[in-house]
Design a protein around this motif. Structure first.
Motif, PDB file in Angstrom:
ATOM      1  N   ALA A  14       0.916  -1.194  -0.001  1.00 48.63           N
ATOM      2  CA  ALA A  14      -0.317   0.139  -0.050  1.00 48.63           C
ATOM      3  C   ALA A  14       0.785   1.129   0.072  1.00 48.63           C
ATOM      4  N   PHE A  15       1.719   1.563   0.657  1.00 46.69           N
ATOM      5  CA  PHE A  15       2.841   2.386   0.760  1.00 46.69           C
ATOM      6  C   PHE A  15       3.708   2.666  -0.385  1.00 46.69           C
ATOM      7  N   ASN A  16       3.901   1.561  -1.100  1.00 47.30           N
ATOM      8  CA  ASN A  16       4.623   1.535  -2.620  1.00 47.30           C
ATOM      9  C   ASN A  16       3.590   2.034  -3.641  1.00 47.30           C
ATOM     10  N   ALA A  17       2.212   1.977  -3.656  1.00 45.57           N
ATOM     11  CA  ALA A  17       1.387   2.134  -4.579  1.00 45.57           C
ATOM     12  C   ALA A  17       1.344   3.559  -4.870  1.00 45.57           C
ATOM     13  N   VAL A  18       1.918   3.947  -6.028  1.00 47.35           N
ATOM     14  CA  VAL A  18       1.931   5.256  -6.576  1.00 47.35           C
ATOM     15  C   VAL A  18       0.711   5.815  -7.431  1.00 47.35           C
ATOM     16  N   ASP A  19      -0.117   4.667  -8.071  1.00 44.21           N
ATOM     17  CA  ASP A  19      -1.299   4.855  -8.707  1.00 44.21           C
ATOM     18  C   ASP A  19      -2.213   4.853  -7.786  1.00 44.21           C
ATOM     19  N   ALA A  20      -3.097   6.225  -7.928  1.00 44.91           N
ATOM     20  CA  ALA A  20      -4.160   6.536  -7.029  1.00 44.91           C
ATOM     21  C   ALA A  20      -5.429   5.430  -6.579  1.00 44.91           C
ATOM     22  N   VAL A  21      -5.792   4.956  -7.900  1.00 48.37           N
ATOM     23  CA  VAL A  21      -6.751   3.797  -7.946  1.00 48.37           C
ATOM     24  C   VAL A  21      -6.266   2.600  -6.906  1.00 48.37           C
ATOM     25  N   GLU A  22      -4.941   2.152  -7.338  1.00 50.11           N
ATOM     26  CA  GLU A  22      -4.544   0.868  -6.747  1.00 50.11           C
ATOM     27  C   GLU A  22      -4.312   1.291  -5.235  1.00 50.11           C
ATOM     28  N   ARG A  23      -3.661   2.275  -5.016  1.00 47.55           N
ATOM     29  CA  ARG A  23      -3.346   2.751  -3.566  1.00 47.55           C
ATOM     30  C   ARG A  23      -4.549   2.821  -2.628  1.00 47.55           C
ATOM     31  N   LYS A  24      -5.791   3.556  -3.313  1.00 50.98           N
ATOM     32  CA  LYS A  24      -7.111   3.396  -2.359  1.00 50.98           C
ATOM     33  C   LYS A  24      -7.576   1.992  -2.149  1.00 50.98           C
ATOM     34  N   ARG A  25      -7.290   1.075  -3.233  1.00 47.89           N
ATOM     35  CA  ARG A  25      -7.767  -0.278  -2.932  1.00 47.89           C
ATOM     36  C   ARG A  25      -7.074  -1.028  -2.011  1.00 47.89           C
ATOM     37  N   LEU A  26      -5.683  -0.844  -2.091  1.00 43.66           N
ATOM     38  CA  LEU A  26      -4.858  -1.299  -0.770  1.00 43.66           C
ATOM     39  C   LEU A  26      -5.160  -0.886   0.398  1.00 43.66           C
ATOM     40  N   PHE A  61       9.417  12.145  -2.359  1.00 46.07           N
ATOM     41  CA  PHE A  61      10.494  11.499  -2.681  1.00 46.07           C
ATOM     42  C   PHE A  61       9.926  10.668  -3.978  1.00 46.07           C
ATOM     43  N   PRO A  62      10.048  11.238  -5.077  1.00 48.90           N
ATOM     44  CA  PRO A  62       9.492  10.519  -6.187  1.00 48.90           C
ATOM     45  C   PRO A  62      10.490   9.276  -6.494  1.00 48.90           C
ATOM     46  N   GLY A  63       9.805   8.297  -7.047  1.00 48.47           N
ATOM     47  CA  GLY A  63      10.990   6.974  -7.286  1.00 48.47           C
ATOM     48  C   GLY A  63      11.418   6.154  -6.154  1.00 48.47           C
ATOM     49  N   TRP A  64      11.105   6.781  -4.876  1.00 43.10           N
ATOM     50  CA  TRP A  64      11.305   5.891  -3.690  1.00 43.10           C
ATOM     51  C   TRP A  64      10.648   4.897  -3.389  1.00 43.10           C
ATOM     52  N   THR A  65      11.087   3.747  -2.836  1.00 43.46           N
ATOM     53  CA  THR A  65      10.115   2.562  -2.371  1.00 43.46           C
ATOM     54  C   THR A  65      10.439   2.038  -1.195  1.00 43.46           C
ATOM     55  N   TRP A  83      11.468  -1.399   8.443  1.00 46.07           N
ATOM     56  CA  TRP A  83      11.350  -0.876   7.038  1.00 46.07           C
ATOM     57  C   TRP A  83      12.506  -0.134   6.550  1.00 46.07           C
ATOM     58  N   GLY A  84      12.411  -0.056   5.023  1.00 45.14           N
ATOM     59  CA  GLY A  84      13.461   1.088   4.601  1.00 45.14           C
ATOM     60  C   GLY A  84      12.825   1.728   3.639  1.00 45.14           C
ATOM     61  N   PHE A  85      13.231   2.946   3.418  1.00 51.76           N
ATOM     62  CA  PHE A  85      12.760   3.906   2.207  1.00 51.76           C
ATOM     63  C   PHE A  85      13.754   4.548   1.422  1.00 51.76           C
ATOM     64  N   GLY A  86      13.761   4.213   0.379  1.00 54.97           N
ATOM     65  CA  GLY A  86      14.981   4.904  -0.513  1.00 54.97           C
ATOM     66  C   GLY A  86      14.904   4.818  -1.867  1.00 54.97           C
ATOM     67  N   PRO A  87      15.718   5.182  -2.713  1.00 54.32           N
ATOM     68  CA  PRO A  87      15.750   4.801  -4.185  1.00 54.32           C
ATOM     69  C   PRO A  87      15.886   3.396  -4.339  1.00 54.32           C
ATOM     70  N   ALA A  88      15.201   2.738  -5.225  1.00 57.69           N
ATOM     71  CA  ALA A  88      15.191   1.461  -5.506  1.00 57.69           C
ATOM     72  C   ALA A  88      16.376   0.750  -5.954  1.00 57.69           C
ATOM     73  N   GLY A  89      16.675  -0.188  -5.257  1.00 54.73           N
ATOM     74  CA  GLY A  89      18.117  -1.032  -5.657  1.00 54.73           C
ATOM     75  C   GLY A  89      19.324  -0.402  -4.683  1.00 54.73           C
ATOM     76  N   GLU A  90      18.855   0.584  -4.004  1.00 49.27           N
ATOM     77  CA  GLU A  90      20.072   1.372  -3.312  1.00 49.27           C
ATOM     78  C   GLU A  90      19.841   1.012  -1.477  1.00 49.27           C
ATOM     79  N   GLU A  91      20.800   1.206  -0.867  1.00 50.77           N
ATOM     80  CA  GLU A  91      20.582   1.077   0.428  1.00 50.77           C
ATOM     81  C   GLU A  91      19.520   2.433   0.916  1.00 50.77           C
ATOM     82  N   PRO A  92      18.582   2.194   1.662  1.00 51.70           N
ATOM     83  CA  PRO A  92      17.785   3.271   1.945  1.00 51.70           C
ATOM     84  C   PRO A  92      18.359   4.216   3.045  1.00 51.70           C
TER      85      PRO A  92
END
Length: 121
Positions: A14-26, A61-65, A83-92
């Motif tokens: 849910a926290f990774n959902a960027v699409d508004a419809v998908e995020r609301k569903r989750l 933080f666009p592009g962070w996951t 949990w961690g939050f940061g650019p995909a594939g990098e140390e958060p």
């Protein structure tokens, strides 16, 4: 018995959902309607509050996951996980942990968030 790992994973989804419809569903799937969320930087209630909070994370933080780190530890109706939050594939650069409390239907009714590492502004 609750499958806390599955609940935490869907919460991260849910926290990774960027699409508004998908995020609301989750958000509706994982969180109870009267969910309360509090961390050192925010306090929000309900699905609309959570949706706005998550959308704000992605605007700031666009592009962070978000990633689930380590094991999920739970008993009764409560669990904790890191949990961690940061650019995909990098140390958060941002690390934290949440304590969640589930309602009678297995959805999250309360989140207590803690920040362990926050990058300098």
């Amino acid at each position: 018995m609750h499958d806390f790992k599955a609940v935490a994973s869907r919460y991260i989804d849910a926290f990774n959902a960027v699409d508004a419809v998908e995020r609301k569903r989750l958000v509706a799937e994982v969180l109870g309607a009267d969910v309360a969320y509090v961390d050192p930087m925010a306090a929000v209630d309900g699905h609309e509050g959570m949706d706005a909070f998550i959308a704000g994370c992605h605007r700031q933080f666009p592009g962070w996951t978000f990633t689930l780190i380590g094991e999920v530890d739970g008993h009764h109706d409560q669990a904790r996980f890191s949990w961690g939050f940061g650019p995909a594939g990098e140390e958060p650069p941002l690390l934290g942990f949440d304590v969640i409390v589930l309602d009678g239907e297995g959805r999250i009714k309360t989140v207590f968030g803690f920040l362990d590492r926050v990058p300098a502004a």
